[in-house]
Design an enzyme around this catalytic site. Structure first.
Site, PDB file in Angstrom:
ATOM      1  N   CYS A  66      63.771  10.952  14.374  1.00 46.69           N
ATOM      2  CA  CYS A  66      62.453  10.411  14.730  1.00 46.69           C
ATOM      3  C   CYS A  66      62.603   9.199  15.659  1.00 46.69           C
ATOM      4  O   CYS A  66      62.929   9.373  16.829  1.00 46.69           O
ATOM      5  CB  CYS A  66      61.641  10.120  13.477  1.00 46.69           C
ATOM      6  SG  CYS A  66      59.881  10.026  13.808  1.00 46.69           S
ATOM      7  N   GLU A 118      65.866  13.691   5.709  1.00 47.00           N
ATOM      8  CA  GLU A 118      66.377  12.856   4.610  1.00 47.00           C
ATOM      9  C   GLU A 118      65.383  12.715   3.471  1.00 47.00           C
ATOM     10  O   GLU A 118      65.748  12.226   2.403  1.00 47.00           O
ATOM     11  CB  GLU A 118      66.778  11.470   5.153  1.00 47.00           C
ATOM     12  CG  GLU A 118      65.643  10.524   5.521  1.00 47.00           C
ATOM     13  CD  GLU A 118      65.014  10.819   6.879  1.00 47.00           C
ATOM     14  OE1 GLU A 118      65.362  11.854   7.493  1.00 47.00           O
ATOM     15  OE2 GLU A 118      64.147  10.034   7.314  1.00 47.00           O
ATOM     16  N   HIS A 148      62.160  14.326   9.615  1.00 46.80           N
ATOM     17  CA  HIS A 148      62.882  13.495   8.638  1.00 46.80           C
ATOM     18  C   HIS A 148      63.518  14.373   7.561  1.00 46.80           C
ATOM     19  O   HIS A 148      62.962  14.460   6.456  1.00 46.80           O
ATOM     20  CB  HIS A 148      61.907  12.519   7.972  1.00 46.80           C
ATOM     21  CG  HIS A 148      61.396  11.450   8.878  1.00 46.80           C
ATOM     22  ND1 HIS A 148      61.981  10.215   8.962  1.00 46.80           N
ATOM     23  CD2 HIS A 148      60.359  11.436   9.738  1.00 46.80           C
ATOM     24  CE1 HIS A 148      61.319   9.474   9.834  1.00 46.80           C
ATOM     25  NE2 HIS A 148      60.332  10.191  10.326  1.00 46.80           N
TER      26      HIS A 148
HETATM   27  N1  GLN Z   1      56.377   6.520  16.173  1.00 47.95           N
HETATM   28  C1  GLN Z   1      57.634   5.905  15.879  1.00 47.95           C
HETATM   29  C2  GLN Z   1      58.281   5.325  17.129  1.00 47.95           C
HETATM   30  O1  GLN Z   1      57.741   5.342  18.174  1.00 47.95           O
HETATM   31  C3  GLN Z   1      58.604   6.869  15.223  1.00 47.95           C
HETATM   32  C4  GLN Z   1      58.126   7.235  13.837  1.00 47.95           C
HETATM   33  C5  GLN Z   1      59.205   7.541  12.863  1.00 47.95           C
HETATM   34  O2  GLN Z   1      60.396   7.261  13.099  1.00 47.95           O
HETATM   35  N2  GLN Z   1      58.824   8.060  11.743  1.00 47.95           N
HETATM   36  O3  GLN Z   1      59.367   4.817  17.037  1.00 47.95           O
END
Ligand code: GLN
Length: 204
Positions: A79, A182, A180
């Protein structure tokens, strides 16, 4: 046993550490440049990419981590971590920097404001038990809009408004997912990463 660091400046560090343990790796939190030398691999967790970027600069981790990536350290970004590994970000903040390393363009918060978070089942043929779907949890997630020739696409969204969007990629020692793994108790994505780590740390 391979030692895999989890960048511990912000984000869901403990969940990644548990998934790494379940994958047969020894996890260690990483906050200081001096801690990088002992690592066979590194995970950059989800969180907020702009904050992780700022904290990495404040902790003087940014340049050493970039150098480690250049030197071939296996790194998995989930992410926000995917955003940090991308060579290019769309919809970032004006001063946002990435570490880069992967020949991908990601769009930050790409899935839209109405559906900040959602879950879906993905097919990931590169994992063990490929017929068993991966439950993917997306939280204000990026997607990948462009991949270079050297990038292997590992998963796309199967259906719905984001159908066909790329959400997992692999390039040499680098792995990135929009979602995610995890948080689901299914360690197969981490096992895939730990295999990359083992292959790269084996003496030639
Ligand atoms: N929107 C977040 C970002 O721009 C990422 C979100 C996340 O890691 N769950 O870093």
């Amino acid at each position: 046993m391979v030692t895999v660091g989890v960048l511990a400046v912000q984000g869901d560090v403990r969940e990644h550490a548990n998934a790494l343990l379940a994958s047969g790796a020894q996890p260690v939190p990483v906050r200081r440049p001096s801690e990088l030398a002992a690592l066979d691999g590194l995970v950059i967790p989800g969180g907020e990419s702009t904050v992780i970027d700022k904290l990495m600069r404040a902790f003087e981790l940014r340049e050493p981590v970039r150098a480690a990536i250049d030197a071939g350290l296996p790194v998995y970004g989930s992410c926000a971590g995917m955003i940090l590994l991308a060579d290019e970000v769309l919809d970032g903040t004006s001063d946002q920097q990435t570490l880069g390393g992967m020949a991908i363009t990601v769009r930050r918060n790409a899935f839209g404001r109405q559906v900040d978070s959602f879950e879906t089942d993905l097919t990931m043929p590169a994992l063990t038990e490929p017929e068993r779907p991966v439950r993917a949890v997306f939280i204000r997630a990026p997607w990948v809009e462009r991949v270079g020739d050297e990038v292997e696409v590992l998963a796309t969204v199967p259906a719905g408004p984001a159908a066909g969007r790329i959400v997992a990629v692999h390039q040499d020692n680098l792995l990135a997912t929009s979602f995610h793994p995890e948080v689901t108790g299914d360690a197969r994505v981490h096992e895939y990463f730990v295999r990359l780590v083992r292959e790269s740390s084996r003496p030639a």
